[in-house]
Design a protein around this motif. Structure first.
Motif, PDB file in Angstrom:
ATOM      1  N   ALA A 210       0.816  -1.208   0.000  1.00 52.97           N
ATOM      2  CA  ALA A 210       0.000   0.000   0.000  1.00 52.97           C
ATOM      3  C   ALA A 210       0.856   1.266   0.000  1.00 52.97           C
ATOM      4  N   VAL A 211       0.375   2.300  -0.691  1.00 56.80           N
ATOM      5  CA  VAL A 211       1.012   3.615  -0.706  1.00 56.80           C
ATOM      6  C   VAL A 211      -0.041   4.654  -0.341  1.00 56.80           C
ATOM      7  N   ILE A 212       0.268   5.494   0.652  1.00 50.30           N
ATOM      8  CA  ILE A 212      -0.645   6.542   1.089  1.00 50.30           C
ATOM      9  C   ILE A 212      -0.004   7.899   0.807  1.00 50.30           C
ATOM     10  N   PRO A 213      -0.503   8.667  -0.143  1.00 48.01           N
ATOM     11  CA  PRO A 213       0.055  10.008  -0.385  1.00 48.01           C
ATOM     12  C   PRO A 213      -0.153  10.895   0.842  1.00 48.01           C
ATOM     13  N   TYR A 214       0.844  11.728   1.129  1.00 44.68           N
ATOM     14  CA  TYR A 214       0.793  12.594   2.318  1.00 44.68           C
ATOM     15  C   TYR A 214       1.291  13.980   1.945  1.00 44.68           C
TER      16      TYR A 214
ATOM     17  N   VAL B 119      -5.275   9.984   5.387  1.00 46.55           N
ATOM     18  CA  VAL B 119      -3.866   9.587   5.357  1.00 46.55           C
ATOM     19  C   VAL B 119      -3.569   8.412   6.283  1.00 46.55           C
ATOM     20  N   LEU B 120      -4.593   7.805   6.844  1.00 45.22           N
ATOM     21  CA  LEU B 120      -4.365   6.706   7.786  1.00 45.22           C
ATOM     22  C   LEU B 120      -3.986   5.429   7.029  1.00 45.22           C
ATOM     23  N   ALA B 121      -3.066   4.677   7.624  1.00 43.28           N
ATOM     24  CA  ALA B 121      -2.494   3.496   6.971  1.00 43.28           C
ATOM     25  C   ALA B 121      -3.313   2.256   7.320  1.00 43.28           C
TER      26      ALA B 121
ATOM     27  N   LEU C 284       3.874   8.191   1.514  1.00 39.59           N
ATOM     28  CA  LEU C 284       4.683   8.906   0.522  1.00 39.59           C
ATOM     29  C   LEU C 284       4.477  10.402   0.703  1.00 39.59           C
ATOM     30  N   ASP C 285       5.440  11.044   1.338  1.00 37.01           N
ATOM     31  CA  ASP C 285       5.344  12.460   1.694  1.00 37.01           C
ATOM     32  C   ASP C 285       5.884  13.302   0.538  1.00 37.01           C
ATOM     33  N   VAL C 286       5.030  14.191  -0.014  1.00 35.69           N
ATOM     34  CA  VAL C 286       5.437  15.040  -1.135  1.00 35.69           C
ATOM     35  C   VAL C 286       5.666  16.487  -0.707  1.00 35.69           C
ATOM     36  N   SER C 287       5.779  16.737   0.608  1.00 35.57           N
ATOM     37  CA  SER C 287       5.896  18.114   1.095  1.00 35.57           C
ATOM     38  C   SER C 287       7.173  18.797   0.611  1.00 35.57           C
ATOM     39  N   ARG C 288       8.209  18.012   0.280  1.00 34.47           N
ATOM     40  CA  ARG C 288       9.447  18.623  -0.223  1.00 34.47           C
ATOM     41  C   ARG C 288       9.350  18.963  -1.708  1.00 34.47           C
ATOM     42  N   MET C 289       8.303  18.552  -2.357  1.00 33.35           N
ATOM     43  CA  MET C 289       8.061  18.959  -3.749  1.00 33.35           C
ATOM     44  C   MET C 289       7.302  20.286  -3.697  1.00 33.35           C
ATOM     45  N   ASN C 290       8.037  21.337  -3.373  1.00 34.06           N
ATOM     46  CA  ASN C 290       7.414  22.622  -3.055  1.00 34.06           C
ATOM     47  C   ASN C 290       7.885  23.747  -3.966  1.00 34.06           C
ATOM     48  N   LYS C 291       8.097  23.410  -5.237  1.00 34.29           N
ATOM     49  CA  LYS C 291       8.535  24.425  -6.202  1.00 34.29           C
ATOM     50  C   LYS C 291       7.351  24.928  -7.023  1.00 34.29           C
ATOM     51  N   ILE C 292       7.331  26.242  -7.217  1.00 34.55           N
ATOM     52  CA  ILE C 292       6.384  26.846  -8.158  1.00 34.55           C
ATOM     53  C   ILE C 292       7.057  26.797  -9.522  1.00 34.55           C
ATOM     54  N   LEU C 293       6.531  25.986 -10.421  1.00 36.70           N
ATOM     55  CA  LEU C 293       7.231  25.667 -11.662  1.00 36.70           C
ATOM     56  C   LEU C 293       7.073  26.730 -12.731  1.00 36.70           C
ATOM     57  N   ALA C 294       5.916  27.369 -12.804  1.00 41.35           N
ATOM     58  CA  ALA C 294       5.692  28.383 -13.842  1.00 41.35           C
ATOM     59  C   ALA C 294       4.519  29.264 -13.457  1.00 41.35           C
ATOM     60  N   VAL C 295       4.691  30.568 -13.643  1.00 38.61           N
ATOM     61  CA  VAL C 295       3.600  31.524 -13.479  1.00 38.61           C
ATOM     62  C   VAL C 295       3.372  32.186 -14.828  1.00 38.61           C
ATOM     63  N   HIS C 296       2.213  31.974 -15.416  1.00 36.16           N
ATOM     64  CA  HIS C 296       1.850  32.581 -16.694  1.00 36.16           C
ATOM     65  C   HIS C 296       0.834  33.676 -16.408  1.00 36.16           C
ATOM     66  N   ALA C 297       1.337  34.829 -16.002  1.00 31.12           N
ATOM     67  CA  ALA C 297       0.457  35.911 -15.575  1.00 31.12           C
ATOM     68  C   ALA C 297      -0.486  36.356 -16.684  1.00 31.12           C
ATOM     69  N   GLU C 298       0.007  36.334 -17.931  1.00 31.13           N
ATOM     70  CA  GLU C 298      -0.818  36.801 -19.036  1.00 31.13           C
ATOM     71  C   GLU C 298      -1.992  35.856 -19.309  1.00 31.13           C
ATOM     72  N   ASP C 299      -1.859  34.588 -18.921  1.00 29.86           N
ATOM     73  CA  ASP C 299      -2.931  33.614 -19.109  1.00 29.86           C
ATOM     74  C   ASP C 299      -3.703  33.327 -17.826  1.00 29.86           C
TER      75      ASP C 299
ATOM     76  N   SER D  94     -10.248  12.281  -5.969  1.00 23.19           N
ATOM     77  CA  SER D  94     -10.065  10.829  -5.880  1.00 23.19           C
ATOM     78  C   SER D  94      -9.364  10.402  -4.590  1.00 23.19           C
ATOM     79  N   GLU D  95      -8.916  11.354  -3.772  1.00 23.62           N
ATOM     80  CA  GLU D  95      -8.392  11.100  -2.432  1.00 23.62           C
ATOM     81  C   GLU D  95      -7.201  10.134  -2.429  1.00 23.62           C
ATOM     82  N   GLY D  96      -6.386  10.197  -3.483  1.00 21.35           N
ATOM     83  CA  GLY D  96      -5.198   9.354  -3.537  1.00 21.35           C
ATOM     84  C   GLY D  96      -5.467   7.904  -3.831  1.00 21.35           C
ATOM     85  N   THR D  97      -6.682   7.547  -4.225  1.00 16.22           N
ATOM     86  CA  THR D  97      -7.023   6.141  -4.467  1.00 16.22           C
ATOM     87  C   THR D  97      -6.769   5.695  -5.902  1.00 16.22           C
ATOM     88  N   LEU D  98      -6.477   6.628  -6.804  1.00 15.66           N
ATOM     89  CA  LEU D  98      -6.244   6.287  -8.208  1.00 15.66           C
ATOM     90  C   LEU D  98      -4.823   6.552  -8.649  1.00 15.66           C
ATOM     91  N   GLY D  99      -4.090   7.360  -7.917  1.00 16.34           N
ATOM     92  CA  GLY D  99      -2.727   7.719  -8.268  1.00 16.34           C
ATOM     93  C   GLY D  99      -2.262   8.847  -7.370  1.00 16.34           C
TER      94      GLY D  99
END
Length: 460
Positions: free
Chosen positions: A68-72, A82-84, A91-106, A199-204
């Motif tokens: 089992a994998v539980i996204p966190y 998030v209960l196991a 699987l903690d994604v809190s360190r994936m904390n980059k803003i990749l692109a800001v398209h202000a015009e769009d 989908s609450e982390g149940t599909l991917g």
């Protein structure tokens, strides 16, 4: 009974992630609970991912070993998401904390899943933009997409459903799937983005999110108004919406909630049912909206209409609103909060709130109410002593009565918290066996080994 984590899998994780693969009890317990009152044993291991490729590595490995994998994200969910249930990998994604692109015009932005809403808005304000979805907690945007969050601004700006344009998702087999584009609309095939939103982390695992953003309004004004009863406050909110006033936020706090935030934040507000409102637009339109709302409130006995036009004053009021949960906990030291939300058509809102108040008053359990009443969504929170089983049973009974009443009124068992572990029976009542079976079939197709956040939304 959950199986032990295969040693070969743990060794592979340790070799790939080093110290970012953690099996200490303290770390596992931290990732084995959220803001729900549900207790569950912790996961077997916590892994901190820093890229889409690392998420794919974990999921590919977990798929091979049927683990089992539980996204966190930030752990602020309220229904046990998030209960196991089967142990496995948090699987903690809190360190994936980059803003990749800001398209202000769009008016779009693309972020990694661990970016929080406050972090995003701090970045966007330099471009004169903001992201309006505000569930209260400083939740991660990946988690907000996964639970289809909304919050205080939803009455004007919608929920995550309306504001997510595209995703990068990693499937239960470790495959990377982009969905959607930065275009404002599309009629190209099935809407996979909306399938994963909620989908609450149940599909991917949601790894990246592309969002709509909005120009900062030219003028913003907040106001509070107090009423003799919750019913009068709710009737005011209903009238505001039915007259088409484009109010940005319309929040209800009952007297118990106001009393709690007064004690916590030293506000000195009148301890009576209160509407906390906010208006966005040009100076002229904001003034017009506020005058209209003040007149409506007066028809229902609204008093002490007070303005907060400076950023500091508005922030103080909204911070107090967001502190309602923690403030209420401090009114009964050692208690836990059983909180649930429901959402009904706006015309039935007064009916369900009045009935729910009658039920809890008769039961004698401490409680408070807050609600995004502008869109028919409210939260009933019961403060229980965890050592007294009868109080927990009473809270659950009251919660069940309220949710069933919402379903009977053609509403929903959850306006924004999601299903998780806590509301699976209500989903079946609301959607029906055929619809839930279809959801199970979708999960089997996308997650054939059933490793993605098992036990959530519905039982296999």
């Amino acid at each position: 009974m959950k199986a032990a984590l295969p040693e070969v899998l743990l060794l592979a994780l340790q070799q790939r992630f080093g110290p970012r693969c953690n099996t200490s009890l303290a770390m596992r317990e931290q990732h084995g609970r959220d803001e729900s009152p549900i207790d569950m044993p912790p996961p077997d291991v916590v892994v901190f991912a820093e890229s889409v490729e690392e998420i794919a590595f974990v999921l590919g490995l977990a798929h091979a070993h049927a683990v089992a994998v539980i996204p966190y994200g930030t752990g602020t969910s309220l229904e046990g998401h998030v209960l196991a249930v089967q142990g496995g990998i948090s699987l903690d994604v809190s360190r994936m904390n980059k803003i990749l692109a800001v398209h202000a015009e769009d008016l779009t932005v693309t972020v990694q899943a661990g970016v929080t809403r406050k972090q995003l808005n701090e970045e966007l304000r330099h471009a004169g933009l903001f992201f309006p979805i505000d569930p209260g907690a400083d939740a991660s945007l990946g988690g907000m997409a996964a639970t289809r969050a909304s919050g205080t601004n939803a009455v004007r700006y919608g929920t995550m459903r309306e504001n997510v344009l595209g995703l990068t998702v990693v499937s239960g087999q470790g495959q990377v799937l982009p969905t959607g584009t930065r275009a404002r609309k599309s009629s190209a095939g099935y809407d996979l983005t909306r399938l994963f939103v909620g989908s609450e982390g149940t599909l991917g695992v949601i790894a990246e999110v592309t969002l709509r953003v909005y120009p900062l309004p030219e003028a913003v004004s907040a106001a509070v108004c107090f009423f003799a009863s919750v019913d009068a406050a709710v009737q005011t909110a209903i009238q505001i919406i039915q007259l088409g006033v484009p109010i940005a936020r319309c929040e209800l706090l009952d007297a118990n909630a106001v009393r709690a935030v007064n004690a916590h934040d030293k506000l000195g507000l009148r301890e009576a049912p209160m509407l906390l409102m906010e208006f966005h637009g040009s100076p002229a339109s904001v003034a017009e909206q506020a005058q209209t709302v003040q007149a409506i409130a007066g028809e229902f006995g609204g008093k002490d209409f007070e303005w907060a036009t400076t950023p500091e004053a508005r922030t103080k009021l909204w911070t107090a609103r967001h502190h309602a949960y923690l403030s209420a906990l401090q009114t009964r030291p050692g208690c836990r909060c059983v909180t649930t939300d429901s959402c009904v058509p706006i015309s039935r809102l007064a009916e369900i709130i009045n009935a729910s108040v009658e039920d809890v008053e008769a039961a004698g359990l401490p409680y408070y109410i807050v609600g995004h009443v502008g869109d028919g969504n409210f939260h009933m929170a019961y403060l229980i002593d965890p050592a007294i089983a009868q109080e927990r049973e009473t809270a659950e009974r009251l919660s069940h009565q309220m949710v069933r009443r919402a379903i009977q009124l053609n509403g929903t068992c959850s306006g924004e918290h999601g299903i998780g572990l806590h509301k699976q029976g209500f989903l079946l009542e609301e959607a029906g066996e055929l619809a839930v079976d279809m959801m199970r079939n979708i999960k089997k197709a996308l997650d054939p080994r059933g490793i993605m956040n098992p036990g959530k939304i519905f039982r296999a």
